[in-house]
Design an enzyme around this catalytic site. Structure first.
Site, PDB file in Angstrom:
ATOM      1  N   HIS A  47       0.814  -1.206   0.000  1.00  0.00           N
ATOM      2  CA  HIS A  47       0.000   0.000   0.000  1.00  0.00           C
ATOM      3  C   HIS A  47       0.855   1.266   0.000  1.00  0.00           C
ATOM      4  CE1 HIS A  47      -3.655   2.320   0.767  1.00  0.00           C
ATOM      5  NE2 HIS A  47      -2.976   3.002   1.661  1.00  0.00           N
ATOM      6  N   HIS A  93     -10.396   2.942  -0.703  1.00  0.00           N
ATOM      7  CA  HIS A  93     -10.567   2.430   0.660  1.00  0.00           C
ATOM      8  C   HIS A  93     -11.357   1.131   0.573  1.00  0.00           C
ATOM      9  CE1 HIS A  93      -9.949   4.430   4.808  1.00  0.00           C
ATOM     10  NE2 HIS A  93      -8.827   4.424   4.125  1.00  0.00           N
TER      11      HIS A  93
END
Length: 758
Positions: A47, A93
């Site tokens: 990430h 998200h």
């Protein structure tokens, strides 16, 4: 794994491999302690480090005459002229929203807002791209409700309008929904962009905003950088909790501070918390930093250094101030009811040192955490399914009789995928700040920049069905559609951001999909002249080995100056209805039906290839629409995409002005048998999704000027009908396909979601 085995492999607890752990030992010249290992775990996560994607992201063009800041900062920045600039960012998200949809989506909005105002720009618009499993499933309804409420409650409370987006349903997203959020901000003349840089050794470092808690620890390394191997609900503690009212205060305080020269740099605390913000700001400036954790305001007792450094609590910002201006910083934040706590200082030795209770608990080279993170060129293989899918033949699908076409369109407009999304966007306040010129429901949203004649046209687009059939084609098609949407309102596309959503990069076929997708995006950006100023890669959208289809999403920014935008709906009875672009592409063996909404509605397994895209033809037709709009020739314009010509015509009626809510259209061709003899299917003409096409309306006296413009650019221009009040009538080959009252069909379209959610 037994406890003794886990202790023997401490790197696994933070998502690292044994090889990566060995590299850390080599860098430090010793074993890392628990705190340092946690810092490497988050910073070297997929990430944060993009370790599987960096080698391919270099393919994308990031420079252009309007690009002020490209990838690598908190947000991209585009020059709008006259001293104005546009900040734009997109983030996903996905994993948090699968676990806790309300807070996952809400904190996604909060994070993307901070990315934009960290640059010193005021957020003016939010958009989103949402992907779920079949709506018939109870879990999909739960996720949909939570995600939409989370987006609405956060954005509405902060006071930033959510002006556009998209919602899709498909079986590939039932376990892994996608929540991609885009934010756009405006930087006014005289306001310098704030960089996320910790410059000036000796300058103080402040932590401002909310207090730090235990929420979100390891969100970046274990939640967003691995596939789900257990029930998502079991991972709920890793999801952050948002407070939009604190966010609003933080926004105003940061913008006030950014107008002073007391501010040196600023960075959002998102994924990896203090660790990431400190390391990234120091790395960009080539400096180091010392942090004293005892000074960090905490909302929970007994937090240790590991928890404080890795917490992803929301509504926090790292501020680097100018030495001697500390009291000014504190006063500004106090005026907004927030505490600015000095937690460290900038150093010149390139090290990130962390202290707690008088002891040094971590000392790590900044570059080792950031630019020194591993970059993998993972094995990439073209998925075998692509060749198998291309073996699908269109003639294996029975063609409906002409009498069935009305029923097909009725089913299309009354389905959640073809109906109005008003159930979603009416929960958003898209008029707050009163700068919204065109809101949700059309091709692109349009926001006025106050005090100027400038407007921003914004869209967000993706297509996972195309990605499943051909990732390279999907990458190009989604860029083209984003540009087409902003062109439809008359705006020039000036820049874009991308959200790249894929399954596990540890599978060679997924990396093959990723590489192909970027190749397609690169070609489209180059031909259409659109730079990529930022983006987000979300891997590991996978549960128990079952991943999502390749789903590229594009957020497009267009600029419109000195004239009103075009709407999608018909406006004047008597106007001609004209199709710009080809009716039919004879070089496409699937006639635009591959991956179409029509085939999905018929329950056909995906097959064939996505519609064929001629990028030079796409550029020509988009330029034609923009030029025709600039000359005042057009009354309306609407792009053809999902649902093809049939759905586009219906939408132009449903979105039409009072008294111009209908049309009479005749599909070219003397009779249906001639269409069949040319091997042109009627369902392909009506519902095929061939790109590079617009439906426009205009007064008859302006048609010669439009035809001349199209002739100069080599763009097909076909008059297919006329705007009439109240009736939607389509004829093909002399045979009536449907004739309906618009009001009744509009009710089906507007009520599609309410019916599906009963």
């Amino acid at each position: 794994m037994k406890g003794t085995e886990r202790l023997a492999r401490p790197w696994e607890a933070v998502g690292l491999t044994g090889e990566e752990y060995g590299r850390i030992v080599e860098i430090l010249g010793r074993e890392p302690n628990r705190v340092e290992l946690g810092m490497f775990g988050v910073m070297w996560s997929e990430h944060c480090s993009y370790k599987s994607s960096r080698v391919y992201l270099r393919l994308l063009p990031t420079a252009g005459e309007r690009v002020l800041l490209g990838p690598g900062e908190n947000a991209g920045l585009l020059d709008l002229g006259g001293g104005y600039a546009c900040a734009v960012r997109i983030e996903s998200h996905n994993h948090p929203s699968a676990i806790e949809p309300y807070q996952g989506a809400a904190t996604g909005v909060g994070g993307i807002l901070r990315d934009v105002f960290a640059l010193g720009a005021r957020p003016v618009a939010l958009l989103n791209s949402l992907w779920f499993g079949p709506l018939e499933e109870a879990r999909t309804r739960y996720l949909l409700d939570g995600v939409v409420r989370g987006i609405a409650d956060y954005g509405n409370s902060v006071g930033v309008p959510t002006v556009g987006g998209e919602v899709h349903f498909g079986p590939g997203y039932d376990a892994n929904p996608l929540v991609n959020v885009m934010c756009v901000g405006v930087l006014e003349p005289g306001r310098r962009p704030v960089r996320g840089r910790a410059e000036g050794p000796g300058n103080p470092v402040f932590l401002v905003g909310n207090k730090t808690g235990r929420d979100g620890i390891h969100g970046a390394s274990l939640l967003a950088s691995q596939e789900f191997s257990s029930s998502p609900e079991e991972m709920r503690p890793a999801v952050q909790v948002g407070d939009p009212f604190v966010e609003k205060l933080l926004l105003e305080a940061c913008l006030e501070l950014s107008a002073t020269d007391a501010l040196v740099g600023m960075n959002d605390l998102g994924a990896a918390g203090i660790t990431s913000a400190a390391a990234e700001t120091a790395s960009r400036a080539g400096t180091g930093m010392e942090i004293v954790l005892d000074r960090v305001p905490l909302r929970e007792e007994g937090m240790d250094p590991y928890e404080i450094l890795l917490s992803e609590s929301q509504e926090r910002m790292l501020v680097i101030a100018r030495a001697g201006r500390e009291e000014e910083v504190r006063r500004i934040f106090a005026r907004w009811g927030l505490e600015a706590r000095e937690i460290g200082r900038v150093t010149e030795d390139g090290l990130l040192r962390v202290f707690f209770r008088g002891e040094r608990v971590a000392e790590v080279p900044v570059e080792a955490l950031t630019r020194g993170s591993p970059a993998y060129e993972r094995p990439a293989r073209r998925p075998e399914r692509l060749d198998k899918l291309r073996g699908w033949r269109l003639d294996s699908l029975p063609e409906p009789d002409p009498e069935e076409m009305e029923g097909i369109l009725r089913r299309l407009i009354s389905s959640p995928s073809g109906g109005s999304r008003s159930w979603v966007y009416t929960q958003y306040d898209y008029m707050v700040r009163t700068s919204t010129v065109l809101g949700p429901g059309g091709d692109a949203a349009v926001i006025r920049i106050r005090g100027t004649n400038k407007m921003l046209a914004l869209s967000v687009d993706g297509n996972g069905r195309y990605g499943y059939l051909d990732p390279r084609a999907a990458g190009a098609l989604v860029v083209a559609e984003g540009a087409r949407n902003v062109s439809a309102v008359g705006a020039e596309p000036i820049g874009m951001v991308d959200g790249l959503n894929f399954a596990s990069p540890e599978r060679p076929e997924v990396m093959g999909e990723f590489r192909l997708c970027l190749e397609g995006m690169e070609e489209a950006c180059r031909v259409l002249g659109i730079p990529v100023v930022g983006g987000n890669v979300s891997f590991y959208n996978e549960t128990l080995g079952r991943g999502i289809p390749p789903t590229p999403v594009v957020g497009m920014v267009g600029l419109l100056e000195g004239r009103r935008p075009l709407g999608a709906g018909f406006r004047h009875p008597g106007d001609l209805v004209v199709l710009l672009g080809p009716f039919f592409d004879p070089r496409d063996p699937w006639q635009g039906l591959g991956g179409s909404l029509y085939l999905a509605l018929r329950g056909v397994e995906p097959g064939g290839a996505p519609p064929r895209l001629d990028l030079h033809g796409e550029r020509a037709v988009q330029g034609t629409v923009r030029e025709a709009a600039a000359r005042g020739l057009l009354s309306s314009a609407h792009d053809l995409s999902e649902g093809g010509l049939g759905l586009a015509l219906a939408e132009c009626c449903f979105l039409g002005a009072r008294g111009a809510e209908g049309c009479e259209v005749e599909i070219p061709g003397e009779d249906l048998s001639l269409l069949a003899s040319d091997r042109i299917r009627l369902d392909a003409l009506l519902f095929g999704e061939a790109p590079s096409r617009f439906l426009v309306s205009l007064p008859p006296e302006r048609l010669p000027l439009l035809e001349r413009l199209c002739g100069e650019r080599g763009v097909p221009c076909t008059v297919i009908g006329r705007v009439v009040p109240g009736v939607f009538r389509v004829v093909a080959g002399g045979k009536l396909l449907w004739e309906a009252e618009v009001a009744g069909w509009r009710s089906l379209w507007e009520g599609a979601w309410a019916k599906a959610l009963e």
